[in-house]
Enzyme design. Structure first.
Site, PDB file in Angstrom:
ATOM      1  N   THR A  53       0.584  -0.781  -0.325  1.00  0.00           N
ATOM      2  CA  THR A  53      -0.318   0.471  -0.298  1.00  0.00           C
ATOM      3  C   THR A  53       0.958   1.331   0.446  1.00  0.00           C
ATOM      4  O   THR A  53       0.766   2.370  -0.855  1.00  0.00           O
ATOM      5  CB  THR A  53      -1.274   0.071   1.668  1.00  0.00           C
ATOM      6  OG1 THR A  53      -1.577  -1.792   1.486  1.00  0.00           O
ATOM      7  CG2 THR A  53      -1.781   0.917   1.341  1.00  0.00           C
ATOM      8  N   ASP A  81       8.478  -0.997  11.821  1.00  0.00           N
ATOM      9  CA  ASP A  81       8.400  -2.759  12.434  1.00  0.00           C
ATOM     10  C   ASP A  81       9.417  -3.585  11.351  1.00  0.00           C
ATOM     11  O   ASP A  81      10.466  -2.511  10.519  1.00  0.00           O
ATOM     12  CB  ASP A  81       7.398  -3.298  12.394  1.00  0.00           C
ATOM     13  CG  ASP A  81       6.147  -3.259  11.287  1.00  0.00           C
ATOM     14  OD1 ASP A  81       7.260  -2.623  10.067  1.00  0.00           O
ATOM     15  OD2 ASP A  81       5.091  -3.372  11.175  1.00  0.00           O
ATOM     16  N   ASN A 150      -6.081  -8.357   9.196  1.00  0.00           N
ATOM     17  CA  ASN A 150      -7.289  -8.803  10.546  1.00  0.00           C
ATOM     18  C   ASN A 150      -7.164  -7.724  11.018  1.00  0.00           C
ATOM     19  O   ASN A 150      -6.956  -7.569  12.193  1.00  0.00           O
ATOM     20  CB  ASN A 150      -5.804 -10.111  10.761  1.00  0.00           C
ATOM     21  CG  ASN A 150      -4.978  -9.740  11.187  1.00  0.00           C
ATOM     22  OD1 ASN A 150      -4.513  -8.733  11.368  1.00  0.00           O
ATOM     23  ND2 ASN A 150      -3.560 -10.293  11.673  1.00  0.00           N
ATOM     24  N   HIS A 152      -4.316  -5.178  12.267  1.00  0.00           N
ATOM     25  CA  HIS A 152      -3.273  -5.313  12.319  1.00  0.00           C
ATOM     26  C   HIS A 152      -2.549  -3.807  12.344  1.00  0.00           C
ATOM     27  O   HIS A 152      -3.043  -3.543  10.501  1.00  0.00           O
ATOM     28  CB  HIS A 152      -1.920  -6.425  13.202  1.00  0.00           C
ATOM     29  CG  HIS A 152      -1.207  -6.924  11.683  1.00  0.00           C
ATOM     30  ND1 HIS A 152      -1.216  -8.080  10.463  1.00  0.00           N
ATOM     31  CD2 HIS A 152      -0.940  -5.344  10.780  1.00  0.00           C
ATOM     32  CE1 HIS A 152      -0.882  -7.530   9.820  1.00  0.00           C
ATOM     33  NE2 HIS A 152      -0.674  -6.360   9.457  1.00  0.00           N
ATOM     34  N   GLU A 157      -0.859  -7.696  16.470  1.00  0.00           N
ATOM     35  CA  GLU A 157      -1.872  -8.474  16.006  1.00  0.00           C
ATOM     36  C   GLU A 157      -3.110  -8.110  17.080  1.00  0.00           C
ATOM     37  O   GLU A 157      -2.668  -7.989  18.028  1.00  0.00           O
ATOM     38  CB  GLU A 157      -1.139 -10.133  15.633  1.00  0.00           C
ATOM     39  CG  GLU A 157      -0.500 -10.394  15.122  1.00  0.00           C
ATOM     40  CD  GLU A 157      -0.419 -10.427  13.408  1.00  0.00           C
ATOM     41  OE1 GLU A 157      -1.256  -9.169  12.888  1.00  0.00           O
ATOM     42  OE2 GLU A 157       0.371 -10.768  12.161  1.00  0.00           O
TER      43      GLU A 157
HETATM   44  C1  GLP Z   1       2.471  -5.373   6.927  1.00  0.00           C
HETATM   45  C2  GLP Z   1       3.240  -4.316   7.746  1.00  0.00           C
HETATM   46  C3  GLP Z   1       2.272  -3.736   8.171  1.00  0.00           C
HETATM   47  C4  GLP Z   1       0.907  -2.687   6.869  1.00  0.00           C
HETATM   48  C5  GLP Z   1       0.283  -4.586   6.594  1.00  0.00           C
HETATM   49  C6  GLP Z   1      -0.029  -3.909   5.643  1.00  0.00           C
HETATM   50  O1  GLP Z   1       1.921  -6.770   8.463  1.00  0.00           O
HETATM   51  N1  GLP Z   1       3.609  -4.787   9.016  1.00  0.00           N
HETATM   52  O2  GLP Z   1       2.759  -2.390   8.765  1.00  0.00           O
HETATM   53  O3  GLP Z   1       0.417  -2.202   7.237  1.00  0.00           O
HETATM   54  O4  GLP Z   1       0.900  -5.602   6.428  1.00  0.00           O
HETATM   55  O5  GLP Z   1       0.657  -4.670   3.725  1.00  0.00           O
HETATM   56  P1  GLP Z   1      -0.224  -4.243   2.354  1.00  0.00           P
HETATM   57  O6  GLP Z   1       0.260  -2.463   2.217  1.00  0.00           O
HETATM   58  O7  GLP Z   1       0.719  -5.066   1.757  1.00  0.00           O
HETATM   59  O8  GLP Z   1      -1.257  -5.225   3.033  1.00  0.00           O
END
Ligand code: GLP
Length: 260
Positions: A53, A81, A150, A152, A157
């Site tokens: 994203t 993270d 989910n 998070h 989580e």
């Molecule tokens: C990971 C990161 C999050 C992020 C999420 C969504 O789990 N730790 O910070 O928001 O992915 O990622 P994507 O944008 O690829 O759906």
């Protein structure tokens, strides 16, 4: 036209929800908020997120930087993270993601980029080091966030305490599955280091971007469900200044609920 209201927050909080015509416009709007923050602050402190994203947000920031509209010279950065046990030069590390998407193409001053070392020999000590750096910078001014399917945020989580601090955490099976492509053919790490929910909501302004149908259910839960630890992103409903930016696909279930 952006569509915004101040409905879903609780207590004295302010949550602004903005729905833009498509994912590109949503990412551009998020980038614009970062660029505005860079302009407005004497010593901007940015919190960055990773994930697919965020790629168009960073692409837009690079574009704005090349146009002279996003100057990172006075900024300090932190990241939400990192995978435990993963070195910064690993192709799936968040350090590498940030380097490729943003840091390698804009003008942060030397030493101003702070990344979590996922391969630090003592991750608890690494967490303490990182928290000290955030404190020394005066806290985070603007924190970019994505959302997991989910609910998070960062790698907090479902079930994570709203009072959680930065720590090592175990990844949910669905999160590992979602992030598997980056590690293939190797397995996704089982643990990560993440800012806690309390660390995240300590930021003065949070900007959460969600795009695509896969996020619709998490977005509806975040905006319309009970504020509880079953959906970590609901912690933002009690935050003093959060902006949620959506495309119509991510807003679809929330949108439907508002029509009945
Ligand atoms: C990971 C990161 C999050 C992020 C999420 C969504 O789990 N730790 O910070 O928001 O992915 O990622 P994507 O944008 O690829 O759906």
């Amino acid at each position: 036209m952006p569509y915004g209201w101040y409905g879903p927050a609780c207590g004295g909080a302010t949550m602004k929800v903005t729905i833009l015509p498509d994912a590109t416009a949503a990412a551009q709007h998020a980038a614009r908020l970062v660029a505005d923050h860079l302009c407005a602050e004497e010593a901007p402190v940015l919190g960055f997120a990773t994930g697919e994203t965020m790629r168009p947000v960073y692409a837009e920031l690079v574009r704005l930087h090349r146009l002279g509209k996003a100057d990172f010279r006075r900024a300090t950065s932190f990241n939400l993270d990192e995978y435990a046990g993963v070195p910064p030069d690993h192709p799936a590390s968040f350090a590498r993601f940030m380097q490729d998407a943003l840091f390698g193409q804009v003008n942060f001053a030397p030493g101003a980029i702070n990344l979590i070392r996922g391969d630090a020999p003592d991750l608890d000590e690494e967490v303490r080091r990182y928290e000290r750096l955030i404190d020394a910078a005066g806290g985070i001014g603007l924190q970019l966030l994505g959302i997991g399917q989910n609910g998070h945020i960062g790698f907090n989580e479902p079930g994570s305490s709203f009072a959680s601090q930065m720590r090592v955490t175990e990844l949910a099976p669905s999160t590992r599955a979602a992030n598997a492509p980056a590690f293939r053919p190797d397995p996704v790490p089982t643990h990560a280091v993440t800012m806690g929910i309390e660390t995240i909501v300590a930021a003065r302004h949070c900007v959460l971007l969600a795009t695509g149908t896969a996020k619709a259910s998490a977005v509806a839960r975040m905006l319309d469900g009970a504020v509880d630890e079953g959906c970590p992103a609901t912690a933002l409903r009690a935050h003093s200044a959060t902006t949620v930016i959506l495309d119509p696909a991510a807003a679809a279930l929330h949108w439907q609920r508002r029509q009945v």
